[in-house]
Scaffold this active site. Sequence first.
Site, PDB file in Angstrom:
ATOM      1  N   GLY A  84     -56.357 -51.654  97.902  1.00  0.00           N
ATOM      2  CA  GLY A  84     -56.292 -50.626  96.867  1.00  0.00           C
ATOM      3  C   GLY A  84     -57.442 -49.651  97.041  1.00  0.00           C
ATOM      4  N   PRO A 104     -50.008 -49.718  96.265  1.00  0.00           N
ATOM      5  CA  PRO A 104     -49.702 -48.567  95.409  1.00  0.00           C
ATOM      6  C   PRO A 104     -50.879 -48.231  94.491  1.00  0.00           C
ATOM      7  CG  PRO A 104     -48.680 -50.556  94.531  1.00  0.00           C
ATOM      8  CD  PRO A 104     -49.344 -50.954  95.810  1.00  0.00           C
ATOM      9  N   THR A 105     -51.257 -46.985  94.464  1.00  0.00           N
ATOM     10  CA  THR A 105     -52.345 -46.562  93.583  1.00  0.00           C
ATOM     11  C   THR A 105     -51.959 -45.228  92.949  1.00  0.00           C
ATOM     12  OG1 THR A 105     -53.466 -45.607  95.498  1.00  0.00           O
ATOM     13  CG2 THR A 105     -54.239 -47.762  94.765  1.00  0.00           C
ATOM     14  N   TYR A 154     -42.480 -49.325  88.114  1.00  0.00           N
ATOM     15  CA  TYR A 154     -42.731 -50.013  86.842  1.00  0.00           C
ATOM     16  C   TYR A 154     -41.437 -49.959  86.047  1.00  0.00           C
ATOM     17  CZ  TYR A 154     -47.892 -49.850  87.264  1.00  0.00           C
ATOM     18  OH  TYR A 154     -49.199 -50.035  87.641  1.00  0.00           O
ATOM     19  N   ARG A 213     -58.304 -54.684  86.991  1.00  0.00           N
ATOM     20  CA  ARG A 213     -58.140 -53.495  86.139  1.00  0.00           C
ATOM     21  C   ARG A 213     -57.354 -53.765  84.863  1.00  0.00           C
ATOM     22  NH1 ARG A 213     -58.884 -48.643  88.830  1.00  0.00           N
ATOM     23  NH2 ARG A 213     -57.092 -47.541  87.944  1.00  0.00           N
ATOM     24  N   HIS A 262     -54.464 -56.914  89.818  1.00  0.00           N
ATOM     25  CA  HIS A 262     -54.500 -55.444  89.741  1.00  0.00           C
ATOM     26  C   HIS A 262     -55.916 -54.936  90.028  1.00  0.00           C
ATOM     27  CE1 HIS A 262     -51.353 -52.510  88.280  1.00  0.00           C
ATOM     28  NE2 HIS A 262     -52.381 -51.693  88.348  1.00  0.00           N
ATOM     29  N   GLY A 300     -59.926 -56.990  95.472  1.00  0.00           N
ATOM     30  CA  GLY A 300     -61.316 -57.210  95.893  1.00  0.00           C
ATOM     31  C   GLY A 300     -61.566 -57.199  97.389  1.00  0.00           C
ATOM     32  N   PHE A 301     -60.570 -56.886  98.200  1.00  0.00           N
ATOM     33  CA  PHE A 301     -60.706 -57.007  99.655  1.00  0.00           C
ATOM     34  C   PHE A 301     -61.397 -55.768 100.256  1.00  0.00           C
ATOM     35  CE2 PHE A 301     -57.765 -60.172  98.516  1.00  0.00           C
ATOM     36  CZ  PHE A 301     -57.849 -61.171  99.480  1.00  0.00           C
ATOM     37  N   LYS A 341     -44.763 -57.671  92.431  1.00  0.00           N
ATOM     38  CA  LYS A 341     -46.232 -57.527  92.473  1.00  0.00           C
ATOM     39  C   LYS A 341     -46.837 -57.798  91.103  1.00  0.00           C
ATOM     40  CE  LYS A 341     -49.860 -54.119  93.519  1.00  0.00           C
ATOM     41  NZ  LYS A 341     -50.447 -53.722  92.237  1.00  0.00           N
TER      42      LYS A 341
HETATM   43  C1  LIG Z   1     -56.903 -46.090  91.048  1.00  0.00           C
HETATM   44  C2  LIG Z   1     -55.912 -47.202  91.113  1.00  0.00           C
HETATM   45  C3  LIG Z   1     -54.614 -46.961  90.696  1.00  0.00           C
HETATM   46  C4  LIG Z   1     -53.664 -47.997  90.759  1.00  0.00           C
HETATM   47  N1  LIG Z   1     -52.374 -47.723  90.401  1.00  0.00           N
HETATM   48  C5  LIG Z   1     -51.426 -48.678  90.561  1.00  0.00           C
HETATM   49  C6  LIG Z   1     -50.052 -48.365  90.308  1.00  0.00           C
HETATM   50  O1  LIG Z   1     -49.709 -47.257  89.927  1.00  0.00           O
HETATM   51  N2  LIG Z   1     -49.151 -49.361  90.519  1.00  0.00           N
HETATM   52  C7  LIG Z   1     -49.511 -50.625  90.944  1.00  0.00           C
HETATM   53  O2  LIG Z   1     -48.661 -51.471  91.133  1.00  0.00           O
HETATM   54  N3  LIG Z   1     -50.802 -50.920  91.185  1.00  0.00           N
HETATM   55  C8  LIG Z   1     -51.764 -49.988  91.017  1.00  0.00           C
HETATM   56  N4  LIG Z   1     -53.068 -50.277  91.301  1.00  0.00           N
HETATM   57  C9  LIG Z   1     -53.434 -51.638  91.738  1.00  0.00           C
HETATM   58  C10 LIG Z   1     -53.390 -51.760  93.253  1.00  0.00           C
HETATM   59  O3  LIG Z   1     -52.089 -51.676  93.755  1.00  0.00           O
HETATM   60  C11 LIG Z   1     -53.981 -53.097  93.725  1.00  0.00           C
HETATM   61  O4  LIG Z   1     -53.320 -54.148  93.068  1.00  0.00           O
HETATM   62  C12 LIG Z   1     -55.488 -53.206  93.468  1.00  0.00           C
HETATM   63  O5  LIG Z   1     -56.126 -51.971  93.634  1.00  0.00           O
HETATM   64  C13 LIG Z   1     -56.091 -54.211  94.432  1.00  0.00           C
HETATM   65  O6  LIG Z   1     -57.441 -54.342  94.237  1.00  0.00           O
HETATM   66  P1  LIG Z   1     -58.550 -53.581  95.126  1.00  0.00           P
HETATM   67  O7  LIG Z   1     -58.586 -52.185  94.615  1.00  0.00           O
HETATM   68  O8  LIG Z   1     -59.796 -54.324  94.831  1.00  0.00           O
HETATM   69  O9  LIG Z   1     -58.111 -53.652  96.563  1.00  0.00           O
HETATM   70  C14 LIG Z   1     -54.038 -49.275  91.232  1.00  0.00           C
HETATM   71  C15 LIG Z   1     -55.345 -49.494  91.649  1.00  0.00           C
HETATM   72  C16 LIG Z   1     -56.278 -48.480  91.593  1.00  0.00           C
HETATM   73  C17 LIG Z   1     -57.686 -48.760  92.074  1.00  0.00           C
END
Ligand SMILES: Cc1cc2nc3c(=O)[nH]c(=O)nc-3n(C[C@H](O)[C@H](O)[C@H](O)COP(=O)(O)O)c2cc1C
Length: 392
Positions: free
Chosen positions: A338, A81-82, A133, A287, A284, A317-318, A260
């Site tokens: 992500g 989810p992003t 959330y 982040r 995350h 990080g993948f 998660k």
């Molecule tokens: C731009 C962005 C927005 C994200 N928004 C959410 C979100 O709304 N809900 C959530 O559970 N995770 C969110 N994430 C976290 C991702 O689901 C995931 O845990 C994370 O991106 C994994 O790391 P990676 O980007 O290095 O693959 C977000 C990540 C990014 C990069």
Amino acid sequence: MKALERTCNIDDLRRLAKQRLPRGVYEFVARGTEDEVGLGHNRTVLDSIKIKPRVLTDVSRRDTSTTLLGRGQKLPLIVGPTGAAGLLWYQGEAQLARAAAAAGVPYVLAMSSITPLEDVRAACDGQLWFQLYLSPEQEISDGMIDRARAARFDALVLTVDTVVSPNREYNSRNGFSVPVTVNRRNIFDFALHPRWTLGVIGRYLANGGMPRFENYPQGMRNSVAGRQKQRWAPVKRDESADWRAVAQVRKRWSGPLIVKGIGCVEDALAAAQAGADAIIVSNHGGRNVDSAVSPTQLLPRVVAAVAGRCPVWVDSGFVRGSDVFKALALGAEAVLLGRATLYGLAAGGEAGGLRSLTFFKEELDRCMAFAGTPDLAAINAHCLQDFGLVYR
Ligand SMILES: Cc1cc2nc3c(=O)[nH]c(=O)nc-3n(C[C@H](O)[C@H](O)[C@H](O)COP(=O)(O)O)c2cc1C
């Protein structure tokens, strides 16, 4: 799309995304939090793990397929989810969902999406999961769950690691917010990226207005994030929630429930105890807590502690198929992506998202051949030369 066809890996997609997106949007995706120690740490740990090459083992027939939550998948991957993916491409969430379906993997739609969940379901007949959330008002969470059920989402992902808004200073410096606003910090940025400004913002404007959080209840859709002192926090989260909240969600959602954002062994056990059908070890993507441990580093300890009570998945990080191979060897059953798929989306919509997933598939398949593992069941800790920085 010529540029997309020339890409060879996720980093190429990232570069294309960087060219195409205004700086504020690109940094919202690519950057971490505070001093971005966590971002580098996630990669350092993955890079430190070494795969054992094996030779003359007959790997002529290889199979990357697996089963997640009782359903067959072509790859041990999930598009994570992003929030606000729809800012990277017009109706980006629907595009990415279609890419995931074409690759044969599930897509998790973030609650903080630009495209309404019903529209994403209408655009895609693949596996769709909904990410939630916890809101301070129970009715909001309940309403989301009910909508996800009505729209035939297949599983619910409850994200528990973002109880307050993370300190992402660049968003306010860049004037980044949702709904997107034009201000003195981003006006030149937008002007320098006309393809994005016209192709994404222009299309939203022509079809109803500035992109906003369409899954939120009416009154909250225009909540602004990132402006001035406010940080990226679309809506308030329930800061008082404890593990009883998971049981409450469990009661309302009868399908598979995934927790998660697990960052330590204690919470992994609590989630399994609370009845999670799977847990996702995650920081995350670096982040939220800048000094959080890398999920890959923690993975073997979590897998050992959970001891088969529920599947353990991982993210953060993948960017390569070999990274996925390492996570599987450390006991994860799947990896969420992500940024890797977001870069594909920004570079070329659905085609770009699919290209990203195809890189992972080809790289994982090649890695399996070199490691002498014809299928995922053959991948285990013996496939690693050593565990690098991983906690045993
Ligand atoms: C731009 C962005 C927005 C994200 N928004 C959410 C979100 O709304 N809900 C959530 O559970 N995770 C969110 N994430 C976290 C991702 O689901 C995931 O845990 C994370 O991106 C994994 O790391 P990676 O980007 O290095 O693959 C977000 C990540 C990014 C990069």
